[in-house]
Design a protein around this motif. Structure first.
Motif, short mmCIF file in Angstrom:
data_model
loop_
_atom_site.label_atom_id
_atom_site.label_comp_id
_atom_site.label_asym_id
_atom_site.label_seq_id
_atom_site.Cartn_x
_atom_site.Cartn_y
_atom_site.Cartn_z
N ARG A 75 0.75 -1.12 -0.47
CA ARG A 75 -0.34 0.10 -0.18
C ARG A 75 0.88 1.29 0.04
O ARG A 75 0.62 2.33 -1.00
N ALA A 76 1.61 1.53 0.96
CA ALA A 76 2.09 2.77 1.05
C ALA A 76 3.57 2.87 0.01
O ALA A 76 3.44 4.25 -0.37
N TYR A 77 3.74 1.94 -0.59
CA TYR A 77 4.56 2.16 -1.74
C TYR A 77 4.99 1.41 -2.78
O TYR A 77 5.92 0.93 -3.78
N ALA A 78 3.17 0.98 -2.68
CA ALA A 78 2.66 1.16 -4.14
C ALA A 78 3.97 1.84 -5.25
O ALA A 78 4.08 2.34 -5.85
N PRO A 79 4.63 0.22 -5.89
CA PRO A 79 5.64 1.08 -7.52
C PRO A 79 4.56 1.32 -8.62
O PRO A 79 5.42 2.14 -9.67
N VAL A 80 3.22 0.89 -9.16
CA VAL A 80 2.89 1.12 -10.64
C VAL A 80 2.01 2.63 -10.42
O VAL A 80 1.70 2.70 -10.23
N THR A 81 2.13 2.76 -12.01
CA THR A 81 1.57 3.81 -12.20
C THR A 81 1.32 3.50 -13.31
O THR A 81 2.06 3.36 -14.33
N MET A 82 -0.18 3.37 -14.37
CA MET A 82 -0.07 2.99 -15.20
C MET A 82 -0.83 4.78 -16.44
O MET A 82 -1.08 5.06 -15.71
N ALA A 83 -0.70 4.09 -17.31
CA ALA A 83 -1.47 5.27 -18.20
C ALA A 83 -2.55 4.98 -18.98
O ALA A 83 -2.91 3.82 -19.60
N ARG A 84 -3.54 5.62 -19.22
CA ARG A 84 -4.43 5.78 -20.19
C ARG A 84 -4.45 6.72 -21.66
O ARG A 84 -3.83 7.63 -21.81
N LEU A 85 -5.20 6.88 -22.94
CA LEU A 85 -5.27 7.53 -24.00
C LEU A 85 -6.74 7.77 -23.61
O LEU A 85 -7.56 7.47 -23.35
N GLY B 31 -13.62 14.85 -13.64
CA GLY B 31 -13.69 15.99 -12.14
C GLY B 31 -13.16 17.75 -12.62
O GLY B 31 -12.14 17.73 -11.54
N GLY B 32 -13.92 17.75 -13.46
CA GLY B 32 -14.37 19.40 -13.38
C GLY B 32 -12.58 20.02 -14.53
O GLY B 32 -12.16 21.56 -14.69
N VAL B 33 -12.12 18.85 -15.47
CA VAL B 33 -11.83 19.28 -16.11
C VAL B 33 -11.50 19.04 -17.55
O VAL B 33 -12.04 18.09 -17.45
N GLU B 34 -11.44 19.52 -18.53
CA GLU B 34 -11.65 19.13 -20.41
C GLU B 34 -10.85 18.60 -20.38
O GLU B 34 -9.18 19.19 -20.85
N MET B 35 -10.66 17.28 -20.47
CA MET B 35 -9.86 16.42 -20.93
C MET B 35 -9.80 16.56 -23.02
O MET B 35 -10.83 16.31 -23.08
N LYS B 36 -8.78 16.81 -23.61
CA LYS B 36 -8.96 16.44 -24.95
C LYS B 36 -8.69 14.96 -25.68
O LYS B 36 -8.09 13.85 -24.59
N ALA B 37 -9.12 14.58 -26.97
CA ALA B 37 -9.02 13.19 -27.52
C ALA B 37 -7.22 12.88 -27.62
O ALA B 37 -6.57 13.69 -27.86
N GLU B 38 -6.86 11.85 -27.09
CA GLU B 38 -5.32 12.00 -27.62
C GLU B 38 -4.81 12.47 -25.96
O GLU B 38 -3.51 12.01 -25.93
N ASP B 39 -5.20 12.40 -24.98
CA ASP B 39 -4.49 13.12 -23.76
C ASP B 39 -3.90 11.61 -22.77
O ASP B 39 -5.25 10.88 -23.14
N TRP B 40 -3.07 11.63 -22.32
CA TRP B 40 -2.58 10.93 -21.71
C TRP B 40 -3.30 11.31 -19.93
O TRP B 40 -3.64 12.15 -20.09
N VAL B 41 -3.66 9.95 -20.01
CA VAL B 41 -3.59 9.74 -18.23
C VAL B 41 -3.15 9.28 -17.16
O VAL B 41 -3.15 7.70 -17.60
N LEU B 42 -2.47 9.70 -16.43
CA LEU B 42 -1.38 8.58 -15.76
C LEU B 42 -2.41 8.53 -14.41
O LEU B 42 -3.34 9.43 -13.79
N LEU B 43 -2.74 7.70 -14.19
CA LEU B 43 -3.10 6.65 -13.52
C LEU B 43 -1.89 5.55 -12.18
O LEU B 43 -1.61 4.57 -11.85
N PRO B 44 -1.54 7.26 -11.10
CA PRO B 44 -0.52 6.40 -9.80
C PRO B 44 -1.22 5.86 -8.63
O PRO B 44 -1.85 6.96 -7.52
N PHE B 45 -1.73 4.83 -8.65
CA PHE B 45 -2.07 3.63 -7.69
C PHE B 45 -1.43 3.87 -6.37
O PHE B 45 -2.33 4.50 -5.53
#
Length: 424
Positions: A307-317, A325-339
């Motif tokens: 939990r405390a030192y989870a190593p992995v962040t994944m990405a999506r497009l 979440g109140g922000v304007e995302m554009k097609a083909e923007d990266w989104v990092l998922l920092p678990f």
């Protein structure tokens, strides 16, 4: 056995031609002006101070943005990370390493490294092919040889006062495990390390450099495939070569991509988890003493380290322009998922910033969330548990020899790459 026609020399050329249809953005490196508007997960400052940066962003800008890498977003709250991870309608997994290169849209739904890069409905069927290899029963069989290998690594440290626990211990354990699973020569470990670093920490290389490094990995995998065609054995590589999906043998890119996934992800994640756990124990002597004296605490401690030192962040497009979440995302923007950031969210975990080795309730996201939750979670847990058991039993006294000598990896996998310890 004759060489399978699927794996001919022109496969690499076809792969390169298709990948060249993607989008390549200008390389952007250098100091960050404001983590809310100019973040970069490739900077040393991020690697060394990730927890502080996530806390700051969570308080003032929970979804950060950067123009680097052609545009990317970084949510830091558990709620947002989970929502994106589960949303396969608006976010594609066809590329999971955010950088300057976006693969072509027609790569979906398979992606370059199935099943982690696959979108529904293909993902479900591709994932099912791997599940038998990672059952608890199969993982338990590997625990015996993993334990023996860990002891051999400790044996090699006998008489030493100073060691690098990252490169002389943690790194070698997943390399040996994944080499055995894939049927690769154990002596190729140094090459595996290079492949890992090229794929995960080399995203700011030029297009020519990335293609050259990718060719080296592919050529290695093709050589292993040919060896397995000529000398079949009971391992994951032979399984993938012979596997069928929808009544046909897997496409060559599917076979090689999955092998690349298992090789790279199977090594770096566990290497990082082992190193982070040893870093914590080296800098928190009371926790170290408790785990040395009371083995019954180690199972919950492993979960807390995850939990405390989870190593992995994944990405999506992002699939199309949208508001999230109140922000304007554009097609083909990266989104990092920092678990790892999600695991530190105080709205989700009590005393989220504290490492509590006997934490009772711990539904962490170290292995991801949604359909792409790590297929090898049982294997990773086993490796981390065995690595810590053997180390604590054999090396009960150790401290951080040089705090300034610790180096954390940049990019989407976070863990110590240099960990100087004083033992004994």
């Amino acid at each position: 056995m004759t060489v399978d026609d699927r794996f001919t020399d022109d496969f690499r050329e076809r792969q390169i031609e298709r990948e060249d249809l993607g989008t390549w953005n200008e390389i952007v490196t250098g100091p960050v002006s404001d983590w809310a508007t100019d973040f970069s997960h490739m900077e040393e400052e991020y690697a060394e101070n990730a927890h502080r940066i996530w806390d700051d962003l969570r308080a003032r800008c929970p979804i950060a943005h950067t123009e680097r890498f052609g545009g990317a977003w970084l949510p830091t709250r558990y709620e947002d990370v989970a929502a994106i991870a589960y949303d396969t309608e608006h976010f594609s997994s066809r590329a999971i390493i955010a950088g300057n290169y976006r693969p072509p849209l027609d790569l979906a739904p398979v992606g370059g490294e199935p099943p982690i890069s696959s979108d529904p409905p293909f993902h479900h069927d591709a994932r099912k092919l791997l599940l038998p290899a990672f059952t608890k029963t199969n993982v338990a069989r590997q625990a015996v040889t993993t334990e023996a290998f860990c002891h051999s690594l400790i044996d090699a440290l006998e008489g030493r006062e100073l060691v690098d626990a990252a490169t002389e211990y943690g790194m070698h354990i997943p390399i040996r495990v994944i080499a055995d699973m894939l049927g690769f020569p154990a002596e190729d470990g140094a090459r595996f390390k290079e492949f890992v670093e090229d794929a995960l920490e080399g995203i700011n290389q030029t297009l020519e450099e990335r293609e050259e490094r990718g060719d080296q990995l592919f050529d290695y995998l093709l050589a292993q495939i040919r060896d397995h065609l000529e000398n079949p054995r009971d391992d994951l590589t032979t399984h993938l070569i012979n596997a069928e999906l929808y009544g046909q043998k897997l496409e060559p890119q599917h076979v090689a991509g999955t092998m690349a996934l298992l090789l790279i992800a199977g090594i770096d994640t566990t290497w990082s988890a082992i190193g982070s756990s040893l870093w914590h124990l080296a800098t928190h002597p009371e926790d170290r003493r408790r785990l040395v004296e009371d083995r019954s605490l180690r199972a919950t401690a492993v979960e807390e380290f995850l939990r405390a030192y989870a190593p992995v962040t994944m990405a999506r497009l992002v699939k199309q322009d949208m508001t999230f979440g109140g922000v304007e995302m554009k097609a083909e923007d990266w989104v990092l998922l920092p678990f790892p950031a999600a695991n530190r969210d105080p709205e989700r975990f009590e005393d989220a910033d504290k490492v509590i080795i006997d934490r009772e309730v711990n539904r962490h996201a170290a292995f991801g969330l949604g359909i792409h939750r790590c297929v090898g979670s049982h294997l990773a847990r086993m490796e981390l548990r065995v690595a810590l058991d053997v180390w604590l039993d054999r090396v009960p006294e150790f401290t951080l020899a040089d705090p300034a000598g610790v180096r954390w990896s940049t990019g989407q996998i976070r863990g110590p790459r240099a960990l100087p310890l004083r033992i004994g």
